[in-house]
Scaffold this motif. Structure first.
Motif, PDB file in Angstrom:
ATOM      1  N   ASN A   7       0.812  -1.221   0.000  1.00  0.00           N
ATOM      2  CA  ASN A   7       0.000   0.000   0.000  1.00  0.00           C
ATOM      3  C   ASN A   7       0.847   1.272   0.000  1.00  0.00           C
ATOM      4  O   ASN A   7       0.301   2.376   0.161  1.00  0.00           O
ATOM      5  N   LEU A   8       2.143   1.146  -0.171  1.00  0.00           N
ATOM      6  CA  LEU A   8       3.020   2.313  -0.116  1.00  0.00           C
ATOM      7  C   LEU A   8       2.622   3.371  -1.144  1.00  0.00           C
ATOM      8  O   LEU A   8       2.293   3.064  -2.289  1.00  0.00           O
ATOM      9  N   GLU A   9       2.696   4.630  -0.689  1.00  0.00           N
ATOM     10  CA  GLU A   9       2.527   5.771  -1.582  1.00  0.00           C
ATOM     11  C   GLU A   9       3.855   6.473  -1.861  1.00  0.00           C
ATOM     12  O   GLU A   9       3.986   7.158  -2.878  1.00  0.00           O
ATOM     13  N   SER A  10       4.813   6.311  -0.954  1.00  0.00           N
ATOM     14  CA  SER A  10       6.127   6.934  -1.116  1.00  0.00           C
ATOM     15  C   SER A  10       7.204   5.988  -0.620  1.00  0.00           C
ATOM     16  O   SER A  10       7.084   5.426   0.473  1.00  0.00           O
ATOM     17  N   LEU A  11       8.266   5.825  -1.413  1.00  0.00           N
ATOM     18  CA  LEU A  11       9.387   4.949  -1.062  1.00  0.00           C
ATOM     19  C   LEU A  11      10.690   5.683  -1.346  1.00  0.00           C
ATOM     20  O   LEU A  11      10.902   6.161  -2.462  1.00  0.00           O
ATOM     21  N   LYS A  12      11.551   5.767  -0.315  1.00  0.00           N
ATOM     22  CA  LYS A  12      12.829   6.452  -0.454  1.00  0.00           C
ATOM     23  C   LYS A  12      13.927   5.533   0.055  1.00  0.00           C
ATOM     24  O   LYS A  12      13.876   5.075   1.202  1.00  0.00           O
ATOM     25  N   LEU A  13      14.933   5.271  -0.797  1.00  0.00           N
ATOM     26  CA  LEU A  13      16.004   4.335  -0.476  1.00  0.00           C
ATOM     27  C   LEU A  13      17.358   5.007  -0.606  1.00  0.00           C
ATOM     28  O   LEU A  13      17.629   5.689  -1.595  1.00  0.00           O
ATOM     29  N   TRP A  14      18.224   4.796   0.387  1.00  0.00           N
ATOM     30  CA  TRP A  14      19.588   5.335   0.393  1.00  0.00           C
ATOM     31  C   TRP A  14      20.584   4.179   0.326  1.00  0.00           C
ATOM     32  O   TRP A  14      20.431   3.167   1.012  1.00  0.00           O
ATOM     33  N   GLY A  15      21.624   4.357  -0.498  1.00  0.00           N
ATOM     34  CA  GLY A  15      22.711   3.384  -0.531  1.00  0.00           C
ATOM     35  C   GLY A  15      22.289   2.020  -1.030  1.00  0.00           C
ATOM     36  O   GLY A  15      22.438   1.005  -0.335  1.00  0.00           O
ATOM     37  N   VAL A  16      21.778   1.979  -2.262  1.00  0.00           N
ATOM     38  CA  VAL A  16      21.264   0.730  -2.828  1.00  0.00           C
ATOM     39  C   VAL A  16      22.302   0.113  -3.755  1.00  0.00           C
ATOM     40  O   VAL A  16      22.878   0.791  -4.601  1.00  0.00           O
ATOM     41  N   PHE A  17      22.544  -1.192  -3.584  1.00  0.00           N
ATOM     42  CA  PHE A  17      23.440  -1.930  -4.475  1.00  0.00           C
ATOM     43  C   PHE A  17      22.641  -3.068  -5.098  1.00  0.00           C
ATOM     44  O   PHE A  17      22.138  -3.945  -4.395  1.00  0.00           O
ATOM     45  N   MET A  18      22.502  -3.034  -6.416  1.00  0.00           N
ATOM     46  CA  MET A  18      21.649  -4.011  -7.085  1.00  0.00           C
ATOM     47  C   MET A  18      22.404  -4.753  -8.172  1.00  0.00           C
ATOM     48  O   MET A  18      22.985  -4.137  -9.071  1.00  0.00           O
ATOM     49  N   LEU A  19      22.379  -6.077  -8.064  1.00  0.00           N
ATOM     50  CA  LEU A  19      22.898  -6.930  -9.131  1.00  0.00           C
ATOM     51  C   LEU A  19      21.777  -7.417 -10.038  1.00  0.00           C
ATOM     52  O   LEU A  19      22.019  -7.866 -11.143  1.00  0.00           O
ATOM     53  N   ARG A  20      20.583  -7.375  -9.520  1.00  0.00           N
ATOM     54  CA  ARG A  20      19.398  -7.817 -10.273  1.00  0.00           C
ATOM     55  C   ARG A  20      18.210  -6.968  -9.865  1.00  0.00           C
ATOM     56  O   ARG A  20      18.235  -6.272  -8.855  1.00  0.00           O
ATOM     57  N   SER A  21      17.170  -7.031 -10.647  1.00  0.00           N
ATOM     58  CA  SER A  21      15.956  -6.300 -10.325  1.00  0.00           C
ATOM     59  C   SER A  21      15.266  -6.958  -9.135  1.00  0.00           C
ATOM     60  O   SER A  21      15.212  -8.192  -9.049  1.00  0.00           O
ATOM     61  N   PRO A  22      14.766  -6.189  -8.162  1.00  0.00           N
ATOM     62  CA  PRO A  22      14.109  -6.792  -6.995  1.00  0.00           C
ATOM     63  C   PRO A  22      12.838  -7.537  -7.382  1.00  0.00           C
ATOM     64  O   PRO A  22      12.189  -7.223  -8.378  1.00  0.00           O
ATOM     65  N   LYS A  23      12.495  -8.507  -6.565  1.00  0.00           N
ATOM     66  CA  LYS A  23      11.313  -9.328  -6.818  1.00  0.00           C
ATOM     67  C   LYS A  23      10.076  -8.618  -6.281  1.00  0.00           C
ATOM     68  O   LYS A  23       9.546  -8.958  -5.215  1.00  0.00           O
ATOM     69  N   TRP A  24       9.652  -7.627  -7.017  1.00  0.00           N
ATOM     70  CA  TRP A  24       8.476  -6.854  -6.634  1.00  0.00           C
ATOM     71  C   TRP A  24       7.313  -7.208  -7.555  1.00  0.00           C
ATOM     72  O   TRP A  24       7.492  -7.432  -8.752  1.00  0.00           O
ATOM     73  N   ASP A  25       6.123  -7.244  -6.964  1.00  0.00           N
ATOM     74  CA  ASP A  25       4.916  -7.258  -7.779  1.00  0.00           C
ATOM     75  C   ASP A  25       4.599  -5.799  -8.114  1.00  0.00           C
ATOM     76  O   ASP A  25       5.476  -4.982  -8.204  1.00  0.00           O
ATOM     77  N   SER A  38      14.585  -0.186 -16.029  1.00  0.00           N
ATOM     78  CA  SER A  38      13.201  -0.096 -16.498  1.00  0.00           C
ATOM     79  C   SER A  38      12.356  -1.261 -15.986  1.00  0.00           C
ATOM     80  O   SER A  38      11.135  -1.131 -15.833  1.00  0.00           O
ATOM     81  N   LEU A  39      12.988  -2.402 -15.691  1.00  0.00           N
ATOM     82  CA  LEU A  39      12.244  -3.540 -15.129  1.00  0.00           C
ATOM     83  C   LEU A  39      11.713  -3.190 -13.741  1.00  0.00           C
ATOM     84  O   LEU A  39      10.597  -3.563 -13.380  1.00  0.00           O
ATOM     85  N   LEU A  40      12.523  -2.488 -12.959  1.00  0.00           N
ATOM     86  CA  LEU A  40      12.085  -2.063 -11.626  1.00  0.00           C
ATOM     87  C   LEU A  40      10.910  -1.092 -11.727  1.00  0.00           C
ATOM     88  O   LEU A  40       9.954  -1.170 -10.951  1.00  0.00           O
ATOM     89  N   LEU A  41      10.980  -0.179 -12.682  1.00  0.00           N
ATOM     90  CA  LEU A  41       9.944   0.846 -12.816  1.00  0.00           C
ATOM     91  C   LEU A  41       8.612   0.273 -13.264  1.00  0.00           C
ATOM     92  O   LEU A  41       7.567   0.886 -13.038  1.00  0.00           O
ATOM     93  N   ARG A  42       8.631  -0.887 -13.875  1.00  0.00           N
ATOM     94  CA  ARG A  42       7.374  -1.513 -14.279  1.00  0.00           C
ATOM     95  C   ARG A  42       6.521  -1.900 -13.073  1.00  0.00           C
ATOM     96  O   ARG A  42       5.309  -2.067 -13.202  1.00  0.00           O
ATOM     97  N   SER A  43       7.160  -2.026 -11.920  1.00  0.00           N
ATOM     98  CA  SER A  43       6.417  -2.347 -10.700  1.00  0.00           C
ATOM     99  C   SER A  43       5.741  -1.124 -10.105  1.00  0.00           C
ATOM    100  O   SER A  43       5.002  -1.254  -9.123  1.00  0.00           O
ATOM    101  N   CYS A  44       6.018   0.041 -10.674  1.00  0.00           N
ATOM    102  CA  CYS A  44       5.492   1.305 -10.123  1.00  0.00           C
ATOM    103  C   CYS A  44       4.777   2.079 -11.224  1.00  0.00           C
ATOM    104  O   CYS A  44       5.197   3.199 -11.581  1.00  0.00           O
ATOM    105  N   PRO A  45       3.702   1.559 -11.780  1.00  0.00           N
ATOM    106  CA  PRO A  45       3.083   2.191 -12.956  1.00  0.00           C
ATOM    107  C   PRO A  45       2.410   3.528 -12.677  1.00  0.00           C
ATOM    108  O   PRO A  45       2.156   4.293 -13.603  1.00  0.00           O
ATOM    109  N   MET A  46       2.121   3.826 -11.398  1.00  0.00           N
ATOM    110  CA  MET A  46       1.378   5.038 -11.065  1.00  0.00           C
ATOM    111  C   MET A  46       2.285   6.159 -10.559  1.00  0.00           C
ATOM    112  O   MET A  46       1.785   7.165 -10.024  1.00  0.00           O
TER     113      MET A  46
END
Length: 412
Positions: free
Chosen positions: A121-139, A160-168
């Motif tokens: 139900n999140l409306e706002s998400l803020k992340l600091w210091g992220v290290f990504m080898l793959r796209s997170p498993k988000w619906d 862009s794969l990550l952003l597909r989880s945040c269409p709004m």
């Protein structure tokens, strides 16, 4: 405080957010302890508790979170483990609307990012210091409107794969991002976007967002934004590389344009100036033009044609090469008697060299003469050096101009 009704006490204490302060309130009295579960925000700053391990922090966060009835905002800067994140997010996922985490993600197995999917139900998400080898498993986050990622290191990841989880999404910030060479964003509701790429300054960007109103891009050489009819604020800068290509749609709504960088191709500069005919505030700080490694000065820009093409300009920040281009000898030879700069109110000019001092003074005089609405002219003398008297003579001329127009001209 003892005389206050429970509802008022709960209202007062619900405004406390710092975790240490909430813990202190729990120790005051039983009545206070029974009121703290109604807080809406919990904030764990880096120095909240003297806990040497993330396991201890996990237990503290979980214990405090579990006491809150409907937590809406959670901010965690202290170290935590992936399992700890999963445990306390599961307790508040039903009510949590805003989440801010300092990830310190030095390893990616298991990924802390995966567990954020619990808070659907999140409306706002803020992340600091992220290290990504793959796209997170988000619906899909159906309500997420604001996403901010600061200090991200990406390894061969298609963002862009990550952003597909945040269409709004309506607001997207990606700051201090390393490892991105190409990014394609397709978000139909996006209104505000700020992108800052670290590296060689050779990233490419394609943005398809028909509602975009504000866009700031740093570190890109190729930029394509086809749908721009609502774009009001645009800033493009590249200090580490070159801006080779810009491709924008209709910029009839654009009010502010900022162009920064060491080198832009002349085609990119001309295209932006041609599109931004309705702009009200123009900021230009580009040092050179030319393609690839060849650094070249700006060619001549006709003074009259420029201002006739930008009739609505109210504030103009001119730095270095752009000012020199407007100061060419032929630019002011044939000025129509009816020519005016109708709405220009403020000009900020940075002068670095005494070369072509006569033409520069002529341009300054022309701005004062034809700028019928001009209220402020700021002349910044920046690191102007010369081995002969030309610099001193030029500065004397500027001082005389300041004396003649003391109500308008200022020298910095």
């Amino acid at each position: 405080m003892d005389s206050l009704p429970d509802a008022i006490l709960q209202c007062i204490l619900s405004r406390i957010s710092n975790a240490r302060d909430v813990s202190s309130c729990n120790c005051v009295s039983k009545r206070w302890k029974e009121s703290t579960p109604y807080i809406r925000t919990l904030y764990f700053p880096r120095t909240s508790f003297k806990t040497p391990s993330s396991e201890a922090a996990d237990n503290i966060i979980k214990r405090m979170v579990s006491r809150v009835v409907n937590l809406e905002e959670l901010i965690v800067y202290i170290p935590f483990s992936p399992n700890g994140l999963a445990s306390w997010l599961s307790l508040v996922a039903h009510s949590l609307l805003q989440l801010e985490l300092r990830m310190d993600n030095l390893t990616n197995n298991p990924s802390k990012l995966d567990y954020i999917a619990t808070a659907k139900n999140l409306e706002s998400l803020k992340l600091w210091g992220v290290f990504m080898l793959r796209s997170p498993k988000w619906d899909v986050f159906p309500n997420l409107k604001n996403l901010e990622i600061i200090g991200a290191r990406l390894k061969k990841l298609d963002l862009s794969l990550l952003l597909r989880s945040c269409p709004m999404l309506t607001r997207f910030l990606l700051l201090g991002c390393e490892g991105v060479r190409s990014l394609s964003i397709d978000l139909p509701c996006l209104e505000h976007c700020k992108l800052d790429f670290y590296g060689m300054g050779d990233c490419s960007l394609t943005l398809t967002s028909p509602k975009i109103e504000s866009l700031e891009v740093r570190g890109c050489s190729w930029i394509r934004v086809p749908e721009t009819k609502h774009l009001r604020t645009l800033s493009i800068s590249n200090r580490d590389g070159r801006v080779y290509m810009v491709d924008f749609g209709n910029l009839s709504a654009l009010e502010f344009l900022c162009m920064r960088g060491v080198q832009w191709s002349w085609d990119a500069i001309c295209k932006m100036l041609k599109l931004a005919t309705e702009v009200k505030h123009l900021f230009m700080m580009v040092e050179f033009t030319g393609d690839f490694d060849a650094l070249k000065p700006f060619p001549e820009i006709d003074f009259v044609d420029f201002f006739n093409s930008h009739q609505k300009l109210r504030k103009f920040d001119i730095h270095g090469a752009m000012f020199a281009a407007l100061c060419q000898r032929n630019s002011l030879k044939h000025v129509d008697s009816a020519f005016v700069i109708p709405f220009l109110e403020e000009v900020v000019i940075t002068v670095r060299s005494p070369l072509n001092a006569e033409q520069k003074m002529s341009t300054l005089d022309s701005l004062l003469k034809y700028g019928k609405s001009l209220k402020i002219m700021v002349i910044k003398i920046l690191e102007m050096k010369s081995l002969h008297s030309s610099a001193d003579d030029f500065f004397d001329e500027i001082c005389r101009l300041r004396y003649r127009n003391r109500n308008i001209v200022r020298i910095q």
